[in-house]
Design a protein around this motif. Structure first.
Motif: not given
Length: 252
Positions: A66-69, A73-75, A77-90, A225-228
């Motif tokens: 994440l720090l390497s990004l 902010q778009d990248a 946002l996509q990284a955090w979206k991937a995490f919350f999508n996994a959480a929502r799947a569970l 979550i208010d990801l933005d």
């Protein structure tokens, strides 16, 4: 090598995070987990065990990545979206899921566990919790609500503000986990718990579970979550300083 190792035990499917050394949650692992949960259900799973590595279930989000990004902010946002999508799947999985934690589960690892129906932790000096304030982050309101659902509002407040990570015995005492067992038996106990649950009449059990767990899914709604906003706070100077200090400590 797959980032998720799948093993079938009849109608129980075990999904094991397999990104050495500590199952840091980068977008690839998160996306693989989301896919694996859906794939298991579509292929006849009546219950799912979510397991991780020995001594570390998951160390949470992949902070170096994440720090390497930088300030992209778009990248981020996509990284955090991937995490919350996994959480929502569970959280929204139509069949019960057990977190089988043979080791530490900080931050994102704890979030994944909180999205499961039942949590089993290795007995011993293993810690679980939301340590976000320790590394300069603010847990979104929905994630705070997930913790409060498990341990109660007042205790959740104390844990969250301090960024506390209780060890196994205390985590069991406060309800953050449901069961402790020997580190070598965590996945076995998870399967046993599921097998007992699956002896119940299927429709009543699943429908009751669906009603009871609606609050878990609501905790992960976009509004809560208010990801933005979360990604914007990621760039705060003291957050960046705390995260880089954490990496420096780990690197020593």
């Amino acid at each position: 090598m797959s980032l998720i190792e799948t093993t079938q035990y009849g109608h129980v499917h075990e999904l094991r995070l397999a990104r050495a050394p500590v199952n840091a949650l980068n977008p690839e692992l998160c996306n693989a987990l989301t896919h694996a949960v859906h794939h298991a259900v579509n292929n006849g799973a009546h219950g799912i065990v979510l397991a991780g590595g020995p001594k570390v279930f998951s160390a949470g989000l992949d902070v170096p990545y994440l720090l390497s990004l930088g300030d992209d902010q778009d990248a981020l946002l996509q990284a955090w979206k991937a995490f919350f999508n996994a959480a929502r799947a569970l959280a929204a999985c139509p069949v019960p899921v057990v977190a089988a934690m043979a080791g530490h589960a900080p931050a994102g690892g704890c979030v994944l566990a909180l999205c499961c129906d039942y949590r089993i932790l290795a007995d011993g000096p293993y810690r679980i919790g939301l340590n976000e304030t320790q590394v300069g982050l603010v847990a979104p309101e929905g994630i705070q609500a997930l913790l409060a659902r498990a341990v109660g509002a007042h205790r959740a407040e104390r844990l969250l503000v301090a960024g506390a990570m209780p060890e196994a015995a205390e985590a069991l005492h406060i309800g953050l986990v449901d069961e402790l067992t020997d580190i070598d038996d965590v996945a076995v106990r998870a399967r046993a718990w599921l097998e007992d649950l699956l002896k119940l009449p299927t429709m009543p059990m699943r429908e009751t579970r669906r009603i009871a767990r609606a609050a878990v899914i609501d905790c992960l709604s976009d509004a809560r979550i208010d990801l933005d906003r979360f990604v914007a706070t990621w760039m705060e100077p003291d957050t960046q300083t705390a995260l880089r200090a954490m990496l420096a400590r780990i690197g020593k």
